[in-house]
Design a protein around this motif. Sequence first.
Motif, PDB file in Angstrom:
ATOM      1  N   LEU A 244     -68.280  37.497  98.897  1.00 14.30           N
ATOM      2  CA  LEU A 244     -67.329  38.513  99.349  1.00 14.30           C
ATOM      3  C   LEU A 244     -67.570  38.841 100.817  1.00 14.30           C
ATOM      4  O   LEU A 244     -66.627  39.080 101.577  1.00 14.30           O
ATOM      5  N   ALA A 245     -68.830  38.866 101.216  1.00 16.69           N
ATOM      6  CA  ALA A 245     -69.158  39.178 102.610  1.00 16.69           C
ATOM      7  C   ALA A 245     -70.544  38.648 102.930  1.00 16.69           C
ATOM      8  O   ALA A 245     -71.360  38.443 102.035  1.00 16.69           O
ATOM      9  N   GLU A 246     -70.772  38.442 104.214  1.00 15.46           N
ATOM     10  CA  GLU A 246     -72.075  37.967 104.641  1.00 15.46           C
ATOM     11  C   GLU A 246     -72.325  38.487 106.051  1.00 15.46           C
ATOM     12  O   GLU A 246     -71.411  38.568 106.852  1.00 15.46           O
ATOM     13  N   GLY A 247     -73.558  38.845 106.338  1.00 19.51           N
ATOM     14  CA  GLY A 247     -73.886  39.328 107.679  1.00 19.51           C
ATOM     15  C   GLY A 247     -75.116  40.201 107.634  1.00 19.51           C
ATOM     16  O   GLY A 247     -75.871  40.170 106.656  1.00 19.51           O
ATOM     17  N   SER A 248     -75.304  41.003 108.667  1.00 15.68           N
ATOM     18  CA  SER A 248     -76.430  41.930 108.654  1.00 15.68           C
ATOM     19  C   SER A 248     -76.116  43.006 107.611  1.00 15.68           C
ATOM     20  O   SER A 248     -74.962  43.179 107.208  1.00 15.68           O
ATOM     21  N   LEU A 249     -77.133  43.719 107.177  1.00 10.35           N
ATOM     22  CA  LEU A 249     -76.902  44.760 106.170  1.00 10.35           C
ATOM     23  C   LEU A 249     -75.883  45.778 106.689  1.00 10.35           C
ATOM     24  O   LEU A 249     -74.983  46.212 105.977  1.00 10.35           O
ATOM     25  N   ARG A 250     -76.017  46.109 107.974  1.00  9.59           N
ATOM     26  CA  ARG A 250     -75.095  47.059 108.597  1.00  9.59           C
ATOM     27  C   ARG A 250     -73.646  46.569 108.489  1.00  9.59           C
ATOM     28  O   ARG A 250     -72.745  47.330 108.143  1.00  9.59           O
ATOM     29  N   GLU A 251     -73.470  45.287 108.766  1.00  8.77           N
ATOM     30  CA  GLU A 251     -72.116  44.719 108.707  1.00  8.77           C
ATOM     31  C   GLU A 251     -71.547  44.758 107.286  1.00  8.77           C
ATOM     32  O   GLU A 251     -70.407  45.175 107.088  1.00  8.77           O
ATOM     33  N   VAL A 252     -72.356  44.342 106.310  1.00  8.03           N
ATOM     34  CA  VAL A 252     -71.796  44.310 104.949  1.00  8.03           C
ATOM     35  C   VAL A 252     -71.608  45.735 104.406  1.00  8.03           C
ATOM     36  O   VAL A 252     -70.694  45.988 103.632  1.00  8.03           O
ATOM     37  N   GLN A 253     -72.460  46.652 104.866  1.00  9.70           N
ATOM     38  CA  GLN A 253     -72.310  48.038 104.407  1.00  9.70           C
ATOM     39  C   GLN A 253     -71.032  48.674 104.945  1.00  9.70           C
ATOM     40  O   GLN A 253     -70.507  49.621 104.365  1.00  9.70           O
ATOM     41  N   ALA A 254     -70.552  48.147 106.069  1.00  8.15           N
ATOM     42  CA  ALA A 254     -69.345  48.709 106.673  1.00  8.15           C
ATOM     43  C   ALA A 254     -68.082  48.008 106.156  1.00  8.15           C
ATOM     44  O   ALA A 254     -66.968  48.422 106.464  1.00  8.15           O
ATOM     45  N   ASN A 255     -68.274  46.945 105.358  1.00  8.29           N
ATOM     46  CA  ASN A 255     -67.134  46.172 104.868  1.00  8.29           C
ATOM     47  C   ASN A 255     -66.415  46.926 103.741  1.00  8.29           C
ATOM     48  O   ASN A 255     -67.027  47.275 102.728  1.00  8.29           O
ATOM     49  N   GLU A 256     -65.138  47.162 103.933  1.00  6.77           N
ATOM     50  CA  GLU A 256     -64.351  47.979 102.985  1.00  6.77           C
ATOM     51  C   GLU A 256     -64.389  47.427 101.561  1.00  6.77           C
ATOM     52  O   GLU A 256     -64.528  48.156 100.592  1.00  6.77           O
ATOM     53  N   GLN A 257     -64.238  46.099 101.460  1.00  8.75           N
ATOM     54  CA  GLN A 257     -64.222  45.486 100.120  1.00  8.75           C
ATOM     55  C   GLN A 257     -65.577  45.642  99.432  1.00  8.75           C
ATOM     56  O   GLN A 257     -65.655  45.881  98.234  1.00  8.75           O
ATOM     57  N   VAL A 258     -66.644  45.519 100.230  1.00  9.16           N
ATOM     58  CA  VAL A 258     -67.994  45.662  99.659  1.00  9.16           C
ATOM     59  C   VAL A 258     -68.188  47.096  99.162  1.00  9.16           C
ATOM     60  O   VAL A 258     -68.738  47.328  98.088  1.00  9.16           O
ATOM     61  N   ILE A 259     -67.692  48.031  99.925  1.00  9.44           N
ATOM     62  CA  ILE A 259     -67.804  49.433  99.532  1.00  9.44           C
ATOM     63  C   ILE A 259     -67.051  49.654  98.217  1.00  9.44           C
ATOM     64  O   ILE A 259     -67.552  50.291  97.293  1.00  9.44           O
ATOM     65  N   ASP A 260     -65.859  49.057  98.128  1.00  8.92           N
ATOM     66  CA  ASP A 260     -65.045  49.230  96.919  1.00  8.92           C
ATOM     67  C   ASP A 260     -65.687  48.647  95.672  1.00  8.92           C
ATOM     68  O   ASP A 260     -65.731  49.283  94.638  1.00  8.92           O
ATOM     69  N   VAL A 261     -66.186  47.406  95.776  1.00  5.24           N
ATOM     70  CA  VAL A 261     -66.657  46.754  94.552  1.00  5.24           C
ATOM     71  C   VAL A 261     -68.123  47.002  94.249  1.00  5.24           C
ATOM     72  O   VAL A 261     -68.557  46.841  93.117  1.00  5.24           O
ATOM     73  N   TYR A 262     -68.904  47.374  95.247  1.00  5.88           N
ATOM     74  CA  TYR A 262     -70.333  47.446  94.977  1.00  5.88           C
ATOM     75  C   TYR A 262     -71.015  48.738  95.425  1.00  5.88           C
ATOM     76  O   TYR A 262     -71.657  49.414  94.624  1.00  5.88           O
ATOM     77  N   LEU A 263     -70.869  49.071  96.679  1.00  8.14           N
ATOM     78  CA  LEU A 263     -71.673  50.181  97.192  1.00  8.14           C
ATOM     79  C   LEU A 263     -71.112  51.538  96.823  1.00  8.14           C
ATOM     80  O   LEU A 263     -71.840  52.515  96.687  1.00  8.14           O
ATOM     81  N   GLY A 264     -69.796  51.602  96.639  1.00  9.19           N
ATOM     82  CA  GLY A 264     -69.174  52.869  96.300  1.00  9.19           C
ATOM     83  C   GLY A 264     -68.949  53.727  97.530  1.00  9.19           C
ATOM     84  O   GLY A 264     -69.525  53.494  98.582  1.00  9.19           O
ATOM     85  N   ARG A 265     -68.072  54.714  97.356  1.00 12.78           N
ATOM     86  CA  ARG A 265     -67.724  55.579  98.497  1.00 12.78           C
ATOM     87  C   ARG A 265     -68.437  56.908  98.394  1.00 12.78           C
ATOM     88  O   ARG A 265     -68.832  57.314  97.342  1.00 12.78           O
TER      89      ARG A 265
END
Length: 265
Positions: A244-265
């Motif tokens: 779904l995404a790849e990069g530094s932790l900061r980059e993936v944490q800022a990714n909207e899709q990652v927030i939606d499916v995994y990290l939560g809002r």
Amino acid sequence: MTMTEDLFTQPHLADKHRRQTDPILQLENINVSFDGFKALTNLSLNIGVGELRCVIGPNGAGKTTLMDVITGKTKPQSGRVFYDQRTDLTKLDPVRIAQSGIGRKFQKPTVFEALTVFENLEIAQKTNKSVWACLRAKMNSEQRDRIDEMLGTLRLAAERHRLAGLLSHGQKQFLEIGMLLVQEPHLLLLDEPAAGMTDAETEYTAELFKQLAGKHSLMVVEHDMGFVETIADHVTVLHQGQVLAEGSLREVQANEQVIDVYLGR
Ligand SMILES: Nc1ncnc2c1ncn2[C@@H]1O[C@H](COP(=O)(O)OP(=O)(O)OP(=O)(O)O)[C@@H](O)[C@H]1O
């Protein structure tokens, strides 16, 4: 000469003249389905020599299946997995893959509880050996020194004669990491290594992994974001069998899709 011997006659992968940008592992368009259910879909992923890669993602994203494909436990329906740029792991059985320098740690520690800590490391040192490693294995005092050094690294020197069954959960986890390391793997796959550890143990695991990176390549599957934050220089987020995404932790944490499916809002 077999492929495995060939691998070992090369300079060690972490040798200075090997560039960190060289891939140790290249997964290309991997597809895995179980009875029609697609666990991995066209998954492509590269890991560099000496890299410490964290793989995160929700339950069922395909993280375990990914490790199963690398270690030969699951054969993909299609796709290739190149190790050290030339060995296609999908053509090898799990034993050959382990012998070629890929070590895996499962989530639950599996140490020999009725043996001492030292004996566990001694047994591990003797397993999964290639011809090359068996020749080296004749050097007994060197082996012993290696175990002593490992006990220090694992902070288990005082426990060397203790039965492994009497260790704490975290100490068992460390022992199992040591059992992998005495086999001198090039690539280490670690499934939730910090699970069930105390904060202090988790902190030390992070420190240890950072020391191992460079000399070894590591792929760590982890749910503990605090731990990921401490160790990761590069993170891959899996979701529904795809990257779904790849990069530094900061980059993936800022990714909207990652927030939606995994990290939560
Ligand atoms: N042998 C199997 N037979 C059928 N389905 C399977 C098999 N192995 C895995 N799956 C399915 O494939 C999907 C991916 O599973 P996988 O264990 O790789 O996910 P994961 O990301 O490791 O999850 P978790 O974080 O819960 O460990 C899941 O939906 C799982 O049910």
